[in-house]
Scaffold this motif. Structure first.
Motif, PDB file in Angstrom:
ATOM      1  N   ALA A  14       0.915  -1.160   0.160  1.00 58.39           N
ATOM      2  CA  ALA A  14      -0.039   0.011   0.033  1.00 58.39           C
ATOM      3  C   ALA A  14       0.849   1.212   0.159  1.00 58.39           C
ATOM      4  CB  ALA A  14      -0.974   0.082   1.070  1.00 58.39           C
ATOM      5  N   ALA A  15       2.076   1.149   0.825  1.00 56.32           N
ATOM      6  CA  ALA A  15       2.876   2.517   0.638  1.00 56.32           C
ATOM      7  C   ALA A  15       3.505   2.455  -0.600  1.00 56.32           C
ATOM      8  CB  ALA A  15       3.966   2.107   1.979  1.00 56.32           C
ATOM      9  N   GLU A  21       1.930   7.188  -6.380  1.00 60.71           N
ATOM     10  CA  GLU A  21       0.739   7.916  -7.042  1.00 60.71           C
ATOM     11  C   GLU A  21       0.630   9.308  -6.488  1.00 60.71           C
ATOM     12  OE1 GLU A  21      -4.125   8.109  -5.991  1.00 60.71           O
ATOM     13  OE2 GLU A  21      -3.100   5.927  -6.323  1.00 60.71           O
ATOM     14  N   LEU A  22       1.046   9.493  -5.073  1.00 59.75           N
ATOM     15  CA  LEU A  22       0.976  10.905  -4.877  1.00 59.75           C
ATOM     16  C   LEU A  22       2.252  11.606  -4.643  1.00 59.75           C
ATOM     17  CD1 LEU A  22      -1.602  10.322  -1.797  1.00 59.75           C
ATOM     18  CD2 LEU A  22      -2.274  11.117  -4.085  1.00 59.75           C
ATOM     19  N   ASN A  31      -3.179   7.756   4.949  1.00 59.89           N
ATOM     20  CA  ASN A  31      -3.371   7.679   3.364  1.00 59.89           C
ATOM     21  C   ASN A  31      -3.080   6.255   3.140  1.00 59.89           C
ATOM     22  OD1 ASN A  31      -2.048  10.631   2.437  1.00 59.89           O
ATOM     23  ND2 ASN A  31      -4.180  10.256   2.693  1.00 59.89           N
ATOM     24  N   VAL A  32      -1.938   5.776   3.741  1.00 63.74           N
ATOM     25  CA  VAL A  32      -1.529   4.482   3.511  1.00 63.74           C
ATOM     26  C   VAL A  32      -2.393   3.293   4.351  1.00 63.74           C
ATOM     27  CG1 VAL A  32       0.569   2.827   3.900  1.00 63.74           C
ATOM     28  CG2 VAL A  32       0.969   5.157   3.142  1.00 63.74           C
ATOM     29  N   ALA A  33      -2.656   3.885   5.647  1.00 66.61           N
ATOM     30  CA  ALA A  33      -3.382   3.087   6.583  1.00 66.61           C
ATOM     31  C   ALA A  33      -4.977   2.557   5.776  1.00 66.61           C
ATOM     32  CB  ALA A  33      -3.568   3.691   7.617  1.00 66.61           C
ATOM     33  N   GLU A  34      -5.269   3.519   5.079  1.00 70.16           N
ATOM     34  CA  GLU A  34      -6.691   3.495   4.533  1.00 70.16           C
ATOM     35  C   GLU A  34      -6.451   2.375   3.134  1.00 70.16           C
ATOM     36  OE1 GLU A  34      -7.911   7.556   3.557  1.00 70.16           O
ATOM     37  OE2 GLU A  34      -8.455   7.906   5.591  1.00 70.16           O
ATOM     38  N   ARG A  35      -5.475   2.652   2.458  1.00 74.15           N
ATOM     39  CA  ARG A  35      -5.483   1.536   1.352  1.00 74.15           C
ATOM     40  C   ARG A  35      -4.887   0.427   1.655  1.00 74.15           C
ATOM     41  NH1 ARG A  35      -3.079   2.789  -4.539  1.00 74.15           N
ATOM     42  NH2 ARG A  35      -3.868   4.967  -3.957  1.00 74.15           N
ATOM     43  N   ALA A  36      -4.263   0.285   2.886  1.00 78.55           N
ATOM     44  CA  ALA A  36      -3.913  -1.069   3.525  1.00 78.55           C
ATOM     45  C   ALA A  36      -4.939  -1.831   4.167  1.00 78.55           C
ATOM     46  CB  ALA A  36      -2.498  -0.905   4.318  1.00 78.55           C
ATOM     47  N   ALA A  41      -3.166   3.280  14.105  1.00 80.48           N
ATOM     48  CA  ALA A  41      -2.408   2.675  15.325  1.00 80.48           C
ATOM     49  C   ALA A  41      -1.614   1.538  14.882  1.00 80.48           C
ATOM     50  CB  ALA A  41      -3.393   2.528  16.372  1.00 80.48           C
ATOM     51  N   LEU A  42      -2.134   0.516  14.002  1.00 78.09           N
ATOM     52  CA  LEU A  42      -1.337  -0.641  13.798  1.00 78.09           C
ATOM     53  C   LEU A  42      -0.498  -0.307  12.529  1.00 78.09           C
ATOM     54  CD1 LEU A  42      -1.170  -3.713  13.833  1.00 78.09           C
ATOM     55  CD2 LEU A  42      -2.767  -3.906  11.823  1.00 78.09           C
ATOM     56  N   LEU A  43      -0.630   0.729  11.883  1.00 78.16           N
ATOM     57  CA  LEU A  43       0.459   1.009  10.870  1.00 78.16           C
ATOM     58  C   LEU A  43       1.759   1.740  11.627  1.00 78.16           C
ATOM     59  CD1 LEU A  43       1.377   1.798   8.049  1.00 78.16           C
ATOM     60  CD2 LEU A  43       0.300   3.871   8.187  1.00 78.16           C
ATOM     61  N   HIS A  44       1.588   2.422  12.862  1.00 83.75           N
ATOM     62  CA  HIS A  44       2.488   2.916  13.606  1.00 83.75           C
ATOM     63  C   HIS A  44       3.195   1.961  14.398  1.00 83.75           C
ATOM     64  CE1 HIS A  44       2.760   7.195  13.004  1.00 83.75           C
ATOM     65  NE2 HIS A  44       1.100   7.343  12.912  1.00 83.75           N
ATOM     66  N   TYR A  45       2.338   1.031  14.747  1.00 82.69           N
ATOM     67  CA  TYR A  45       2.902  -0.202  15.278  1.00 82.69           C
ATOM     68  C   TYR A  45       4.214  -1.027  14.507  1.00 82.69           C
ATOM     69  CZ  TYR A  45       3.492  -4.932  17.260  1.00 82.69           C
ATOM     70  OH  TYR A  45       4.284  -6.064  17.950  1.00 82.69           O
ATOM     71  N   HIS A  46       3.992  -1.067  13.255  1.00 84.52           N
ATOM     72  CA  HIS A  46       4.964  -1.436  12.475  1.00 84.52           C
ATOM     73  C   HIS A  46       5.881  -0.413  11.851  1.00 84.52           C
ATOM     74  CE1 HIS A  46       3.425  -5.492  11.753  1.00 84.52           C
ATOM     75  NE2 HIS A  46       2.061  -4.959  11.926  1.00 84.52           N
TER      76      HIS A  46
END
Length: 208
Positions: A14-15, A21-22, A31-36, A41-46
Protein backbone atom coordinates in the motif's frame (compact mmCIF):
# COMPACT_ATOMS: atom_id res chain seq x y z
CA UNK A 1 -6.13 -15.18 10.82
CA UNK A 2 -3.74 -12.62 9.29
CA UNK A 3 -0.29 -12.76 10.87
CA UNK A 4 2.07 -9.86 11.50
CA UNK A 5 4.30 -10.64 8.50
CA UNK A 6 1.35 -10.64 6.13
CA UNK A 7 0.06 -7.37 7.61
CA UNK A 8 3.49 -5.80 7.18
CA UNK A 9 3.61 -6.87 3.53
CA UNK A 10 0.11 -5.48 2.92
CA UNK A 11 1.20 -2.15 4.39
CA UNK A 12 4.38 -2.06 2.33
CA UNK A 13 2.50 -2.72 -0.91
CA UNK A 14 0.00 0.00 0.00
CA UNK A 15 2.87 2.38 0.79
CA UNK A 16 4.53 1.69 -2.57
CA UNK A 17 1.28 2.34 -4.43
CA UNK A 18 0.41 5.47 -2.47
CA UNK A 19 3.85 7.08 -2.65
CA UNK A 20 4.12 6.36 -6.39
CA UNK A 21 0.67 7.83 -6.94
CA UNK A 22 0.85 10.94 -4.74
CA UNK A 23 4.56 11.58 -4.21
CA UNK A 24 6.27 11.27 -0.84
CA UNK A 25 5.69 14.87 0.28
CA UNK A 26 1.89 14.54 -0.10
CA UNK A 27 1.55 11.14 1.54
CA UNK A 28 0.33 10.92 5.10
CA UNK A 29 0.33 7.81 7.25
CA UNK A 30 -3.46 7.76 7.22
CA UNK A 31 -3.43 7.53 3.38
CA UNK A 32 -1.37 4.36 3.57
CA UNK A 33 -3.46 2.94 6.42
CA UNK A 34 -6.67 3.46 4.46
CA UNK A 35 -5.28 1.78 1.34
CA UNK A 36 -3.92 -1.12 3.39
CA UNK A 37 -7.20 -1.50 5.27
CA UNK A 38 -5.60 -1.15 8.69
CA UNK A 39 -5.84 1.36 11.52
CA UNK A 40 -3.29 4.15 11.83
CA UNK A 41 -2.40 2.71 15.25
CA UNK A 42 -1.49 -0.63 13.66
CA UNK A 43 0.47 1.16 10.95
CA UNK A 44 2.50 3.03 13.56
CA UNK A 45 3.06 -0.24 15.41
CA UNK A 46 4.95 -1.56 12.38
CA UNK A 47 6.49 1.73 11.16
CA UNK A 48 7.13 4.62 13.53
CA UNK A 49 7.11 7.39 10.92
CA UNK A 50 6.87 8.21 7.22
CA UNK A 51 10.63 8.07 6.63
CA UNK A 52 10.94 4.56 8.06
CA UNK A 53 7.92 3.43 6.05
CA UNK A 54 9.34 4.94 2.84
CA UNK A 55 12.72 3.29 3.29
CA UNK A 56 11.17 -0.07 4.09
CA UNK A 57 8.91 0.24 1.04
CA UNK A 58 11.98 0.78 -1.13
CA UNK A 59 13.74 -2.15 0.50
CA UNK A 60 10.64 -4.24 -0.25
CA UNK A 61 10.65 -3.32 -3.94
CA UNK A 62 14.37 -4.06 -4.16
CA UNK A 63 13.79 -7.54 -2.73
CA UNK A 64 10.64 -8.41 -4.72
CA UNK A 65 10.25 -6.53 -8.02
CA UNK A 66 11.36 -8.75 -10.89
CA UNK A 67 12.18 -11.67 -8.58
CA UNK A 68 9.80 -14.10 -10.28
CA UNK A 69 11.40 -13.48 -13.68
CA UNK A 70 14.93 -13.48 -12.32
CA UNK A 71 14.50 -16.69 -10.30
CA UNK A 72 12.78 -18.60 -13.11
CA UNK A 73 14.93 -21.35 -14.66
CA UNK A 74 17.35 -19.79 -17.15
CA UNK A 75 17.69 -21.32 -20.62
CA UNK A 76 20.62 -23.67 -21.08
CA UNK A 77 22.09 -21.39 -23.73
CA UNK A 78 23.72 -18.22 -22.37
CA UNK A 79 22.21 -18.46 -18.84
CA UNK A 80 24.39 -15.69 -17.40
CA UNK A 81 23.43 -13.31 -20.19
CA UNK A 82 19.80 -14.20 -19.51
CA UNK A 83 20.16 -13.36 -15.81
CA UNK A 84 21.81 -10.04 -16.56
CA UNK A 85 19.08 -9.21 -19.06
CA UNK A 86 16.42 -9.88 -16.43
CA UNK A 87 18.18 -7.48 -14.05
CA UNK A 88 18.07 -4.83 -16.78
CA UNK A 89 14.37 -5.60 -17.34
CA UNK A 90 13.56 -5.22 -13.66
CA UNK A 91 15.40 -1.87 -13.59
CA UNK A 92 13.28 -0.35 -16.38
CA UNK A 93 9.56 0.57 -16.30
CA UNK A 94 8.30 -2.39 -18.35
CA UNK A 95 5.10 -3.18 -16.41
CA UNK A 96 2.98 -1.87 -13.54
CA UNK A 97 5.31 -3.09 -10.79
CA UNK A 98 8.52 -1.79 -12.35
CA UNK A 99 6.89 1.55 -13.28
CA UNK A 100 5.83 1.97 -9.66
CA UNK A 101 9.28 0.93 -8.51
CA UNK A 102 10.90 3.52 -10.77
CA UNK A 103 8.71 6.29 -9.37
CA UNK A 104 9.71 5.32 -5.84
CA UNK A 105 13.40 5.52 -6.77
CA UNK A 106 12.87 8.99 -8.24
CA UNK A 107 11.24 10.06 -4.99
CA UNK A 108 14.26 8.68 -3.13
CA UNK A 109 16.73 10.59 -5.31
CA UNK A 110 14.96 13.85 -4.48
CA UNK A 111 14.98 13.04 -0.78
CA UNK A 112 18.63 11.98 -0.84
CA UNK A 113 19.67 15.32 -2.32
CA UNK A 114 18.32 17.14 0.75
CA UNK A 115 18.05 14.67 3.62
CA UNK A 116 21.04 12.99 5.30
CA UNK A 117 19.14 9.88 6.43
CA UNK A 118 17.74 9.30 2.94
CA UNK A 119 21.17 9.89 1.43
CA UNK A 120 22.76 7.27 3.67
CA UNK A 121 19.96 4.83 2.89
CA UNK A 122 20.44 5.47 -0.83
CA UNK A 123 24.16 4.73 -0.52
CA UNK A 124 23.33 1.44 1.20
CA UNK A 125 20.69 0.48 -1.35
CA UNK A 126 22.99 1.16 -4.29
CA UNK A 127 25.75 -0.83 -2.62
CA UNK A 128 23.35 -3.78 -2.40
CA UNK A 129 22.42 -3.38 -6.07
CA UNK A 130 26.08 -3.11 -7.07
CA UNK A 131 26.93 -6.28 -5.15
CA UNK A 132 23.99 -8.16 -6.72
CA UNK A 133 24.73 -7.13 -10.29
CA UNK A 134 28.47 -7.45 -9.82
CA UNK A 135 27.97 -10.95 -8.40
CA UNK A 136 26.02 -12.07 -11.47
CA UNK A 137 28.71 -10.64 -13.74
CA UNK A 138 31.50 -12.28 -11.72
CA UNK A 139 29.75 -15.64 -12.02
CA UNK A 140 29.53 -15.16 -15.78
CA UNK A 141 33.23 -14.32 -15.98
CA UNK A 142 34.14 -17.39 -13.90
CA UNK A 143 32.01 -19.60 -16.14
CA UNK A 144 33.61 -18.20 -19.29
CA UNK A 145 30.32 -16.66 -20.46
CA UNK A 146 31.70 -13.12 -20.13
CA UNK A 147 35.16 -11.85 -20.93
CA UNK A 148 37.58 -10.52 -18.29
CA UNK A 149 36.33 -7.31 -16.69
CA UNK A 150 35.89 -5.45 -13.43
CA UNK A 151 32.43 -6.67 -12.33
CA UNK A 152 31.79 -3.71 -10.03
CA UNK A 153 32.64 -1.20 -12.75
CA UNK A 154 30.33 -2.94 -15.22
CA UNK A 155 27.64 -3.09 -12.52
CA UNK A 156 27.97 0.68 -12.13
CA UNK A 157 27.54 1.06 -15.89
CA UNK A 158 24.33 -0.99 -15.75
CA UNK A 159 23.03 1.15 -12.88
CA UNK A 160 23.81 4.46 -14.56
CA UNK A 161 22.27 3.42 -17.87
CA UNK A 162 19.10 1.91 -16.41
CA UNK A 163 18.60 4.86 -14.06
CA UNK A 164 18.95 7.33 -16.92
CA UNK A 165 16.61 5.53 -19.28
CA UNK A 166 14.07 4.90 -16.50
CA UNK A 167 13.62 8.64 -15.94
CA UNK A 168 12.77 9.28 -19.59
CA UNK A 169 10.56 6.20 -19.92
CA UNK A 170 8.69 7.09 -16.73
CA UNK A 171 7.44 10.41 -18.06
CA UNK A 172 6.79 9.11 -21.56
CA UNK A 173 9.51 10.95 -23.44
CA UNK A 174 8.59 10.25 -27.12
CA UNK A 175 12.28 10.06 -28.01
CA UNK A 176 12.66 6.85 -25.98
CA UNK A 177 11.00 3.43 -25.98
CA UNK A 178 11.60 0.33 -23.89
CA UNK A 179 13.01 -1.99 -26.55
CA UNK A 180 15.38 0.67 -27.88
CA UNK A 181 16.55 1.34 -24.31
CA UNK A 182 17.18 -2.37 -23.71
CA UNK A 183 19.06 -2.68 -26.99
CA UNK A 184 21.28 0.33 -26.32
CA UNK A 185 22.04 -0.68 -22.74
CA UNK A 186 22.86 -4.20 -23.89
CA UNK A 187 25.16 -2.97 -26.67
CA UNK A 188 27.19 -0.83 -24.26
CA UNK A 189 27.34 -3.48 -21.54
CA UNK A 190 28.15 -6.22 -24.06
CA UNK A 191 31.18 -4.24 -25.20
CA UNK A 192 32.54 -4.48 -21.64
CA UNK A 193 31.74 -8.20 -21.35
CA UNK A 194 32.87 -9.37 -24.78
CA UNK A 195 29.33 -10.50 -25.64
CA UNK A 196 28.04 -10.84 -29.18
CA UNK A 197 24.55 -12.24 -28.46
CA UNK A 198 21.53 -9.91 -28.86
CA UNK A 199 19.52 -8.86 -25.82
CA UNK A 200 17.83 -12.05 -24.50
CA UNK A 201 14.19 -11.01 -24.37
CA UNK A 202 11.67 -12.68 -22.09
CA UNK A 203 9.55 -13.98 -24.97
CA UNK A 204 10.68 -15.62 -28.20
CA UNK A 205 8.66 -13.15 -30.34
CA UNK A 206 10.70 -10.26 -28.92
CA UNK A 207 7.86 -8.80 -26.86
CA UNK A 208 8.38 -7.55 -23.32
Amino acid sequence: MIDAAQTRTTILVAACETIAELGFEKVRMRNVAERAGVSTALLHYHFENREKLFHEALRYTFETVGREEYEAPAPAENPHAWRLARIIDSSLPMDEDTRRDGLLWQELWLRAARDKESREFTHWLYAELRDWIGGVIAEGVAAGSFGPCDPRRVADLVLVLTDGYSVHLAFGDPAFDLQAAETTIWRLVSAELGLTVPFPRRHPDGSS
